[in-house]
Scaffold this motif. Structure first.
Motif, mmCIF file in Angstrom:
data_model
loop_
_atom_site.group_PDB
_atom_site.id
_atom_site.type_symbol
_atom_site.label_atom_id
_atom_site.label_comp_id
_atom_site.label_asym_id
_atom_site.label_seq_id
_atom_site.Cartn_x
_atom_site.Cartn_y
_atom_site.Cartn_z
ATOM 1 N N SER A 46 0.691 -1.191 -0.191
ATOM 2 C CA SER A 46 -0.092 -0.165 0.186
ATOM 3 C C SER A 46 0.888 1.229 -0.023
ATOM 4 N N LYS A 47 2.128 1.114 0.254
ATOM 5 C CA LYS A 47 2.935 2.336 0.107
ATOM 6 C C LYS A 47 4.426 1.759 0.019
ATOM 7 N N LEU A 48 5.325 2.436 -0.673
ATOM 8 C CA LEU A 48 6.467 2.116 -0.983
ATOM 9 C C LEU A 48 7.346 1.743 0.283
ATOM 10 N N SER A 49 7.022 2.498 1.288
ATOM 11 C CA SER A 49 7.955 2.123 2.167
ATOM 12 C C SER A 49 7.971 0.650 2.781
ATOM 13 N N TYR A 50 6.881 -0.104 2.320
ATOM 14 C CA TYR A 50 6.940 -1.563 2.509
ATOM 15 C C TYR A 50 8.125 -2.293 2.372
ATOM 16 N N PHE A 51 8.579 -1.820 1.081
ATOM 17 C CA PHE A 51 9.992 -2.574 0.727
ATOM 18 C C PHE A 51 11.168 -2.421 1.672
ATOM 19 N N GLU A 52 11.242 -1.308 2.740
ATOM 20 C CA GLU A 52 12.015 -1.385 3.519
ATOM 21 C C GLU A 52 12.359 -2.549 4.687
ATOM 22 N N LYS A 53 11.260 -3.285 4.650
ATOM 23 C CA LYS A 53 11.447 -4.485 5.658
ATOM 24 C C LYS A 53 12.309 -5.239 5.136
ATOM 25 N N PHE A 54 12.514 -5.447 3.810
ATOM 26 C CA PHE A 54 13.448 -6.557 3.249
ATOM 27 C C PHE A 54 15.045 -5.920 3.360
ATOM 28 N N THR A 56 16.582 -6.110 6.117
ATOM 29 C CA THR A 56 16.732 -6.943 7.283
ATOM 30 C C THR A 56 17.006 -8.533 6.888
ATOM 31 N N GLU A 57 16.644 -8.586 5.561
ATOM 32 C CA GLU A 57 16.444 -10.069 4.844
ATOM 33 C C GLU A 57 17.660 -10.142 4.045
ATOM 34 N N ARG A 58 18.740 -9.540 4.065
ATOM 35 C CA ARG A 58 19.773 -9.557 3.030
ATOM 36 C C ARG A 58 20.385 -10.858 3.033
ATOM 37 N N TYR A 59 20.317 -11.768 3.842
ATOM 38 C CA TYR A 59 20.890 -13.139 3.919
ATOM 39 C C TYR A 59 20.252 -14.046 2.688
ATOM 40 N N ILE A 60 18.988 -13.471 2.520
ATOM 41 C CA ILE A 60 18.184 -14.270 1.399
ATOM 42 C C ILE A 60 18.695 -13.541 -0.037
ATOM 43 N N PRO A 61 19.544 -14.627 -0.947
ATOM 44 C CA PRO A 61 20.027 -13.930 -2.263
ATOM 45 C C PRO A 61 18.932 -13.097 -2.799
ATOM 46 N N GLN A 62 17.826 -13.514 -3.169
ATOM 47 C CA GLN A 62 16.746 -12.512 -3.790
ATOM 48 C C GLN A 62 16.413 -11.355 -3.197
ATOM 49 N N ARG A 63 16.409 -11.209 -1.834
ATOM 50 C CA ARG A 63 16.076 -9.865 -0.979
ATOM 51 C C ARG A 63 17.539 -8.868 -0.973
ATOM 52 N N PHE A 64 18.663 -9.692 -1.038
ATOM 53 C CA PHE A 64 19.882 -8.983 -1.366
ATOM 54 C C PHE A 64 19.798 -8.112 -2.794
ATOM 55 N N SER A 65 19.179 -8.745 -3.428
ATOM 56 C CA SER A 65 19.453 -8.140 -4.899
ATOM 57 C C SER A 65 18.687 -6.926 -5.085
ATOM 58 N N GLY A 66 19.272 -5.908 -5.656
ATOM 59 C CA GLY A 66 18.452 -4.674 -5.831
ATOM 60 C C GLY A 66 17.509 -4.781 -6.938
ATOM 61 N N VAL A 67 17.131 -5.614 -7.425
ATOM 62 C CA VAL A 67 16.122 -5.967 -8.307
ATOM 63 C C VAL A 67 15.108 -6.834 -7.509
ATOM 64 N N TRP A 68 15.180 -8.048 -7.018
ATOM 65 C CA TRP A 68 14.226 -8.851 -6.641
ATOM 66 C C TRP A 68 13.793 -8.309 -5.322
ATOM 67 N N ARG A 69 14.393 -7.582 -4.256
ATOM 68 C CA ARG A 69 13.997 -6.908 -3.404
ATOM 69 C C ARG A 69 12.574 -5.990 -3.492
ATOM 70 N N PHE A 70 12.187 -5.913 -4.804
ATOM 71 C CA PHE A 70 11.049 -5.362 -5.192
ATOM 72 C C PHE A 70 10.298 -6.147 -5.978
ATOM 73 N N HIS A 71 10.317 -7.621 -5.830
ATOM 74 C CA HIS A 71 9.486 -8.691 -6.410
ATOM 75 C C HIS A 71 8.174 -8.312 -6.626
ATOM 76 N N GLU A 72 7.518 -7.911 -5.564
ATOM 77 C CA GLU A 72 6.109 -7.471 -5.631
ATOM 78 C C GLU A 72 5.512 -6.686 -6.896
ATOM 79 N N LEU A 73 6.799 -5.916 -7.339
ATOM 80 C CA LEU A 73 6.356 -4.987 -8.545
ATOM 81 C C LEU A 73 6.681 -5.566 -9.966
ATOM 82 N N LEU A 74 7.463 -6.905 -9.759
ATOM 83 C CA LEU A 74 7.413 -7.426 -11.002
ATOM 84 C C LEU A 74 7.618 -9.071 -10.895
ATOM 85 N N PRO A 75 6.358 -9.386 -10.319
ATOM 86 C CA PRO A 75 6.158 -10.756 -9.835
ATOM 87 C C PRO A 75 5.742 -11.807 -11.066
ATOM 88 N N PHE A 76 6.638 -11.881 -12.079
ATOM 89 C CA PHE A 76 6.291 -12.813 -13.320
ATOM 90 C C PHE A 76 6.819 -14.189 -12.596
#
Ligand code: F0G
Length: 460
Positions: A46-54, A56-76
């Motif tokens: 509901s707001k972009l600051s939602y992504f800040e929670k990730f 703290t999840e930088r140990y997950i490769p996809q949430r470390f990624s500067g692309v996939w930590r925004f997965h919700e906006l490119l969820p193909f």
């Protein structure tokens, strides 16, 4: 279950295709395709600051990624299947010295440094997404044509993931050495065509179609999904406040197209109210977009693009044998494949198109580097273009501007050394021949005998 699909960008057609189909153009009308989503069936923030929670999840490769930590906006594709090699660890930095150089107030000029990506350019954002789709459809071999950075990026992703074999098409003698060395070193089959980028682009499309090879140029709509995240990281760094302007070099026009798509979607999803204006900067020696937009008046026109204007332009270009020619080799392109999507972006973002000379590019490049963010010539077009637009009064000196530095300084050391070397021969051969008259910001190396006293004399 994914709620992603592909859709023709032509509003009169709007044909849709399954997310697993491998297409670069609409089968019905030949227009470009978007990746689209049934947003109402997806859980979107509901707001972009939602992504800040990730963060703290930088140990997950996809949430470390500067692309996939925004997965919700490119969820193909499911998050766990998304390919990453650690792309997108980039930085946005305010630069008072570059602001001063372009005639802007201190505190209003930001540089988004995409050269920090693993292969040294913004292409990795798109390649993470493109190779993810390649994996989704089971591709074994992937191809691209390139002015150098796309090929370096594809070669790296294929080498790092071993998912596909890379084959890259480049114009012989047309790509900077840093980039060629990457494709070779990462093990891509490298086809040097006796021609330029446009020839390589035409051939790779034929070859990939005939051989069933997965195409990873920016014609591939999945690549552009990844590049949307450059804008998300810019917004993130500005604490979700949109700047007044985004300034980007224009070559094949994939980046500008993906930025436009990012803003269209953010606006539609209610995540961003203010839309930044977009400035696309051509090199004067490769100015197809500039001419079509500013001289021929070509516009998106709600999707009713006047194809006769484009056809006449290219016919004339061929008749005059006019070929792109710029030391910013990354953007030395005659027929930008994403032209129509870029027009849509310019329309939505109230955009402008400008062009800059070789002299303006190399001077801006030296100024950017002297302030700590080395970039390749094409990237410096963004700063040179900003300077021009400030001088023309298009960009206000107090407006907040983000220039995208698309590729790393080490991609093209030849231009850099020729500018700074102090050797008249090298300058004349590499820069003078291109119309660069002087090097006002050159940092000439000092020649000295191997003698400590003479060396100490130089230290004063
Ligand atoms: N800057 C750099 C460093 C590039 O490598 C490119 C494109 C651009 C700007 C232009 O971006 O095409 O999205 O408008 N390089 C492509 C390549 C064409 O093959 O590496 P664009």
């Amino acid at each position: 279950m994914t709620h992603a699909f592909q859709r023709c960008i032509n509003p009169n057609c709007q044909a849709t295709y399954d997310v697993r189909q491998v297409l670069c153009r609409c089968e019905r009308c030949g227009s470009l395709l978007d990746v689209d989503y049934e947003w109402d069936k997806l859980e979107t923030p509901s707001k972009l600051s939602y992504f800040e929670k990730f963060w703290t999840e930088r140990y997950i490769p996809q949430r470390f990624s500067g692309v996939w930590r925004f997965h919700e906006l490119l969820p193909f594709a499911p998050l766990e299947e998304c390919v990453t090699v650690g792309e997108g660890q980039t930085i946005l930095r305010e630069s008072p010295c570059v602001a001063n150089y372009v005639g802007k107030s201190a505190g209003t000029l930001y540089l988004q440094y995409e050269g920090l990506n693993p292969s040294g350019s913004f292409k990795d954002n798109g390649m993470a997404a493109g190779t993810t789709h390649g994996r989704l459809v089971g591709a074994r071999q992937a191809a691209c044509a390139s002015t150098g950075n796309t090929s370096a990026s594809l070669a790296m992703y294929c080498g790092a993931t071993q998912l596909m074999k890379a084959v890259v098409f480049v114009g012989s003698g047309k790509i900077a050495f840093g980039k060629l060395s990457q494709a070779l070193d990462y093990g891509a089959r490298t086809i040097q065509i006796a021609g330029d980028f446009d020839d390589a682009m035409a051939r790779v499309q034929e070859a990939s179609q005939r051989k069933g090879i997965y195409l990873l140029n920016s014609l591939n709509p999945f690549r552009l999904e990844g590049q949307k995240t450059i804008m998300l990281r810019v917004l993130e760094a500005l604490r979700w406040q949109a700047p007044d302007w985004i300034v980007v070099p224009g070559g094949n026009l994939g980046n500008s197209s993906s930025f436009g798509k990012a803003f269209i979607e953010l606006h539609k999803l209610g995540l961003l109210q203010k839309i930044p204006r977009l400035a696309v900067v051509n090199a004067a020696g490769a100015d197809t977009l500039y001419r079509l937009y500013n001289q021929e008046g070509l516009r998106w026109n709600q999707g009713q693009i006047d194809q006769t204007v484009i056809d006449a332009f290219y016919t004339q270009m061929d008749k005059e044998n006019r070929r792109a020619n710029t030391l910013a080799s990354a953007i030395e392109i005659n027929r930008p494949v994403n032209l129509t999507k870029c027009l849509r972006a310019l329309d939505f973002c109230n955009g402008v198109v400008t062009k800059v000379t070789e002299q303006e590019i190399v001077d801006a490049k030296a100024q950017i580097a002297a302030n700590g963010f080395g970039c390749e010539p094409a990237s410096a077009a963004s700063v040179a273009g900003t300077k021009k637009l400030v001088e023309e009064g298009v960009i206000d000196k107090d407006a907040r501007v983000v220039c995208i530095l698309t590729g790393h300084q080490l991609k093209d050391p030849n231009v850099t050394v020729a500018y700074h070397s102090g050797s008249a021969e090298e300058f004349a051969a590499k820069l003078g021949a291109r119309g660069v008259q002087n090097a006002p910001y050159a940092n000439n190396p000092v020649q000295v005998a191997n003698d400590i006293e003479q060396i100490l004399d130089l230290m004063q």
